[in-house]
Design a protein around this motif. Structure first.
Motif, short mmCIF file in Angstrom:
data_model
loop_
_atom_site.label_atom_id
_atom_site.label_comp_id
_atom_site.label_asym_id
_atom_site.label_seq_id
_atom_site.Cartn_x
_atom_site.Cartn_y
_atom_site.Cartn_z
N THR A 108 0.85 -1.19 0.00
CA THR A 108 0.00 0.00 0.00
C THR A 108 0.89 1.24 0.00
O THR A 108 1.84 1.32 0.77
N VAL A 109 0.56 2.20 -0.88
CA VAL A 109 1.43 3.36 -1.09
C VAL A 109 1.76 4.07 0.22
O VAL A 109 2.93 4.27 0.56
N SER A 110 0.74 4.46 0.97
CA SER A 110 0.98 5.23 2.20
C SER A 110 1.76 4.41 3.22
O SER A 110 2.65 4.93 3.91
N ASP A 111 1.44 3.11 3.33
CA ASP A 111 2.15 2.25 4.29
C ASP A 111 3.63 2.18 3.98
O ASP A 111 4.48 2.29 4.88
N THR A 150 -7.26 9.41 0.01
CA THR A 150 -6.08 9.50 -0.85
C THR A 150 -4.89 8.95 -0.09
O THR A 150 -4.82 9.03 1.14
N SER A 151 -3.93 8.42 -0.84
CA SER A 151 -2.72 7.92 -0.20
C SER A 151 -1.97 9.06 0.47
O SER A 151 -1.30 8.88 1.49
N ARG A 160 -3.54 9.69 3.89
CA ARG A 160 -3.16 8.64 4.84
C ARG A 160 -1.70 8.78 5.25
O ARG A 160 -1.35 8.50 6.39
N THR A 161 -0.86 9.23 4.32
CA THR A 161 0.54 9.45 4.66
C THR A 161 0.67 10.58 5.68
O THR A 161 1.41 10.46 6.66
#
Length: 223
Positions: free
Chosen positions: A45-48, A79-80, A83-84
């Motif tokens: 997952t992008v943000s993770d 959105t990623s 979340r980031t």
């Protein structure tokens, strides 16, 4: 099914790695070698993965692009970038997809006049000084501004030296719509970089009243 999935993932990872191998030399060619640019491909997952990478390597801040998306996509999936921002322990620099590259001459901190603001303003002043930029601190409120004026007056006393030297400007804006007030201030004062403090979100707030930080990240045309 698992074997096919693993194969697809491996091919995707190889494709991404090839793109990274082509991208890095072009990037290094236009930047100072002292920057020490490095590339890494992660699957997940992008943000993770962004947050995990920042935790595994000493990181001053995260820089990420903000792409345009429909209101429905933002409502359903978020959105990623958001979340980031919520999960990161370091500042996140968001760069709108259509923003232009320009010198940072004026920074603006959109304050909610919270308890942590003095410390944040001190950090912002240090960053502004490193960029040879002026710092504006402004607050947008819809009514009953007496309390806000009193708090800003205290800030003026605390940062009187920076104000006298022209490094800092404090403003109180009366506007019914907070985001519209912030956007108007950015445009009228030619702000190059907007600073906001992430607030703790609760699930009801996320559903009915998304944070000003999230909405400005999506709406603003400047970093």
């Amino acid at each position: 099914f698992d074997m096919v999935s693993d194969k697809v993932i491996m091919e995707l990872e190889k494709s991404c790695q090839r793109q990274m191998d082509e991208f890095l030399p072009a990037l290094r060619a236009i930047h100072d070698p002292a920057m020490g640019l490095q590339g890494e491909v992660r699957m997940g997952t992008v943000s993770d993965e962004i947050v995990r990478a920042s935790e595994e390597t000493p990181t001053a801040f995260i820089a990420t692009a903000v792409k345009e998306s429909s209101k429905l996509d933002r409502l359903i999936f978020g959105t990623s970038v958001n979340r980031t921002i919520k999960r990161s322990a370091v500042p996140v620099l968001t760069i709108p997809q259509k923003s232009s590259v320009r010198k940072i001459s004026k920074m603006a901190y959109a304050t909610d006049l919270g308890l942590r603001d003095r410390k944040v303003i001190e950090h912002c002043l240090k960053l502004a000084d490193s960029l040879h930029a002026q710092l504006d601190v402004f607050h947008v409120h819809d009514s009953n501004l007496d309390t806000e004026r009193n708090i800003l007056d205290e800030f003026r006393l605390d940062f009187s030296d920076a104000i006298e030297k022209g490094r800092l400007n404090l403003q109180l804006i009366e506007r019914l719509d907070v985001e519209e007030g912030m956007m108007q201030y950015i445009d009228e004062n030619e702000v190059d970089l907007l600073v906001m403090l992430r607030q703790k979100d609760y699930w009801l707030d996320l559903l009915f009243n998304p944070s000003h930080t999230w909405k400005m990240t999506l709406q603003s045309h400047i970093p």
